[in-house]
Design a protein around this motif. Sequence first.
Motif, PDB file in Angstrom:
ATOM      1  N   HIS A   1       4.720   0.263  -0.886  1.00 62.30           N
ATOM      2  CA  HIS A   1       5.232   0.734  -2.297  1.00 62.30           C
ATOM      3  C   HIS A   1       6.486   1.556  -2.218  1.00 62.30           C
ATOM      4  O   HIS A   1       7.530   1.129  -2.901  1.00 62.30           O
ATOM      5  CB  HIS A   1       4.293   1.031  -3.217  1.00 62.30           C
TER       6      HIS A   1
ATOM      7  N   GLU B   1       1.878  -5.796 -10.380  1.00 60.42           N
ATOM      8  CA  GLU B   1       2.188  -4.488 -10.010  1.00 60.42           C
ATOM      9  C   GLU B   1       3.579  -4.742  -9.347  1.00 60.42           C
ATOM     10  O   GLU B   1       4.506  -3.515  -9.587  1.00 60.42           O
ATOM     11  CB  GLU B   1       0.963  -4.228  -9.358  1.00 60.42           C
TER      12      GLU B   1
ATOM     13  N   LYS C   1      -3.879   3.728  -5.660  1.00 58.58           N
ATOM     14  CA  LYS C   1      -2.470   3.464  -5.936  1.00 58.58           C
ATOM     15  C   LYS C   1      -1.511   4.510  -6.020  1.00 58.58           C
ATOM     16  O   LYS C   1      -1.750   5.196  -6.862  1.00 58.58           O
ATOM     17  CB  LYS C   1      -2.429   2.560  -7.096  1.00 58.58           C
ATOM     18  N   TYR C   2      -1.068   5.028  -4.779  1.00 60.65           N
ATOM     19  CA  TYR C   2      -1.180   4.233  -3.230  1.00 60.65           C
ATOM     20  C   TYR C   2      -1.359   5.496  -2.198  1.00 60.65           C
ATOM     21  O   TYR C   2      -1.566   5.301  -1.240  1.00 60.65           O
ATOM     22  CB  TYR C   2       0.102   3.519  -3.133  1.00 60.65           C
TER      23      TYR C   2
ATOM     24  N   LYS D   1      -1.677  -8.616  -6.968  1.00 54.97           N
ATOM     25  CA  LYS D   1      -0.775  -7.509  -6.864  1.00 54.97           C
ATOM     26  C   LYS D   1       0.774  -7.950  -7.361  1.00 54.97           C
ATOM     27  O   LYS D   1       1.562  -7.009  -7.456  1.00 54.97           O
ATOM     28  CB  LYS D   1      -0.418  -7.154  -5.508  1.00 54.97           C
TER      29      LYS D   1
ATOM     30  N   GLY E   1       0.884  -1.023  -0.029  1.00 59.01           N
ATOM     31  CA  GLY E   1       0.002   0.109  -0.153  1.00 59.01           C
ATOM     32  C   GLY E   1       0.731   1.441   0.128  1.00 59.01           C
ATOM     33  O   GLY E   1       1.972   1.160  -0.545  1.00 59.01           O
TER      34      GLY E   1
ATOM     35  N   ASP F   1       3.649   6.943  -5.883  1.00 60.81           N
ATOM     36  CA  ASP F   1       2.629   6.871  -6.913  1.00 60.81           C
ATOM     37  C   ASP F   1       1.413   7.170  -6.229  1.00 60.81           C
ATOM     38  O   ASP F   1       0.889   7.142  -5.203  1.00 60.81           O
ATOM     39  CB  ASP F   1       2.278   5.239  -6.979  1.00 60.81           C
TER      40      ASP F   1
END
Length: 309
Positions: free
Chosen positions: A145, A170, A294-295, A167, A141, A272
């Motif tokens: 990230h 990603e 995101k995110y 996920k 999250g 992000d």
Amino acid sequence: DFCINKNEWGSSVYPFGPGHEIVGVVTEVGSKVQRFKVGDKVGVGCLVGSCHSCDNCANDIENYCSKTILTYGAKDHDGTITYGGYSDIMVADEHFVLRIPENLPLDVGAPLLCAGITVYSPLKYYGLDKPGMHVGVVGLGGLGHMAVKFAKAMGVNVTVISTSPNKKKEAIEHLGADSFLVSRDQDQMQAAIGTLDGIIDTVSAQHPLLPLINLLKPHGKIVTVGAPEKPLELPVFPLLLGRKLVGGSNIGGLKETQEMLDFAAKNNIKADIEVVPVDYVNTAMERLLKADVKYRFVIDIGNTMNSTA
């Protein structure tokens, strides 16, 4: 902001104005200000005050001062309650103001002031920043990230550990993780036992620690930064068998936060984000409940950027 808005930690003071990842441009300085001038790109994170006289303050870890003043919902030196960054202007002591590097855009730099330092600090303090190390990141999250991005920039081999198989693409293709573990997949977890030097655990919901402890090599470390509202169960026997550690970490001092911002700028690390106008805040909060971002949401208070929502 979300946890305190909902009083999940039981410490909220209402009414309050949240916002603790704040960036902008200096419009005015006091007569004694030495470090900043009008026009500078600056930020204010989670702290706006401390005692300046204890050992923690003397050692540049103001975040662990017992008299820390948080950016919102806290009692200031004059007895008033602090209000955060959901505002057109903010006044702050220059000691708690950070310089945003010129090549770091304000919008993607804002979340670094909490999410960024919250993962950067434990990577450094617990020695999980050495090239070639293998570090796990639990949860992908807002914090997770950033942990992947900072660890990769430090030369660390990164495994993302998540309950969500969807996920994986990603994590690997977008964020650059080296591998991905589905924590509910017993075969995957079994195969990875004893492979990690350390783990940054960003999950703030209830979750078992034993499977994570088993992933550690001897002398491995789990660092929790996600702050679950209820106590986690800690099995001690597996710690004894591998001389393993379970630790915690909470943001960082001003010196280290500036170091983190400079490191991010040098290594092109950006959060992000999704930029939203201020009148979208309630919708954003509803989406956070569903983990539908995101995110990080970034609120454009001054209406100076193109919203992406």
